[in-house]
Design an enzyme around this catalytic site. Sequence first.
Site, PDB file in Angstrom:
ATOM      1  N   SER A 219       0.860  -1.252   0.039  1.00  9.81           N
ATOM      2  CA  SER A 219       0.178   0.081   0.029  1.00  9.81           C
ATOM      3  C   SER A 219       0.888   1.231   0.069  1.00  9.81           C
ATOM      4  O   SER A 219       1.715   1.088   0.571  1.00  9.81           O
ATOM      5  CB  SER A 219      -0.899   0.106   1.173  1.00  9.81           C
ATOM      6  OG  SER A 219      -1.793   1.280   1.316  1.00  9.81           O
ATOM      7  N   TYR A 232      -2.313  -0.466  10.457  1.00  5.10           N
ATOM      8  CA  TYR A 232      -2.286  -0.892   8.927  1.00  5.10           C
ATOM      9  C   TYR A 232      -1.333  -0.696   8.056  1.00  5.10           C
ATOM     10  O   TYR A 232      -0.823  -1.336   7.431  1.00  5.10           O
ATOM     11  CB  TYR A 232      -3.698  -0.375   8.393  1.00  5.10           C
ATOM     12  CG  TYR A 232      -3.502  -0.732   6.710  1.00  5.10           C
ATOM     13  CD1 TYR A 232      -4.037  -1.810   6.502  1.00  5.10           C
ATOM     14  CD2 TYR A 232      -3.492   0.424   5.947  1.00  5.10           C
ATOM     15  CE1 TYR A 232      -4.230  -2.171   4.904  1.00  5.10           C
ATOM     16  CE2 TYR A 232      -3.835   0.189   4.414  1.00  5.10           C
ATOM     17  CZ  TYR A 232      -3.888  -1.172   4.242  1.00  5.10           C
ATOM     18  OH  TYR A 232      -4.069  -1.239   2.815  1.00  5.10           O
TER      19      TYR A 232
END
Length: 349
Positions: A219, A232
């Site tokens: 990501s 995350y």
Amino acid sequence: MPPPKLDLDWKEYGPFSFPVFYGQKAYNAWAGDTIQLTAAVVGTAVVFSFLARLGLSIWSYIKPSKLQVYCHSETGSWALVTGASDGIGRAFVDELLDRGFNVMLHGRNREKLERITKALAEQFPRRTIDFVVADASSLDHPEDAVVEKVQQLPGKLTVLVNNVGGVPTKPQYVSLHKITADSIDTQININARFPTQLIRALLPTLQENQPSIILTCGSAGGISGAPYIATYTATKAYVHNLTQSLKAEMVVEGFAPDKKYTKGVEVQGYIIGNTRSAQNTTEMPYFTASARECAKGCLARIGSGKALEYPTWKVAMQIGLMVTLPEAVTRKAVAKEMIARKTQAEKEE
């Protein structure tokens, strides 16, 4: 032609004579033939290096994908996609089936997987489709169920797509000191522990079935970090490093792909930008991709030789700008975006 040298009478500058004297010496040294030649050589090298990197980057978005070299088993080549029920995972499934692979879907909702498998069987009657149920958030070795199902496949597993991930806990955006301990463990298990354990468990199979490939979904948050989703983004930074380390390990262990991709275990990860999914409905003008665009872009990058790639040139441009700007500027921009997302999510709850 080098610039002219200065010949100032520094004594005439009174209280400023000291800086004038040393400033003139520094300028004349810079204007000398040696320094000018060195600067020209270094500058030319920098320009050529930039152009070479730019050319290679552009070429990676033009050159044909090497995906099909992994569809080689006479008994049927299989791809395993984790987190395949929806979003990017489901898009990977559709793309791989469309390219001739048999696919095993992974998820934790049996009813949903059965429904999807049935629909896909009708859409792709020439492919074999299966599924496996395993809760990636569990500490009770959910990867074992996946490995057991892989061993029962009527063909060879040659593609592993580690896609499962995200922030499945609610609220999605929360300060670290307010998130529960269980929520932190869930995010770490799904985004870091499960893919690592699954790779460990399936690596012998993939080495036996070479040429094979391991794909990991990272990501953009793993590059810059972001408030309210600290756990995350930290796990995605872990995934990026895991990918790079594993690729290097395959090289030193003798499993690097050969030039014709007839053997070896390739490892490639993707720095994924803003993508529409069930978890993410936020739109970033120009930089938001659909799940299908993201999956298609990832598969198109296979064979670039890089450990980490971008699904689209738009994401590459976005991250390139992000890492070029001063850290304070990037942090402020990311913070503004995350505050807006947190506010919107709270309104919808």
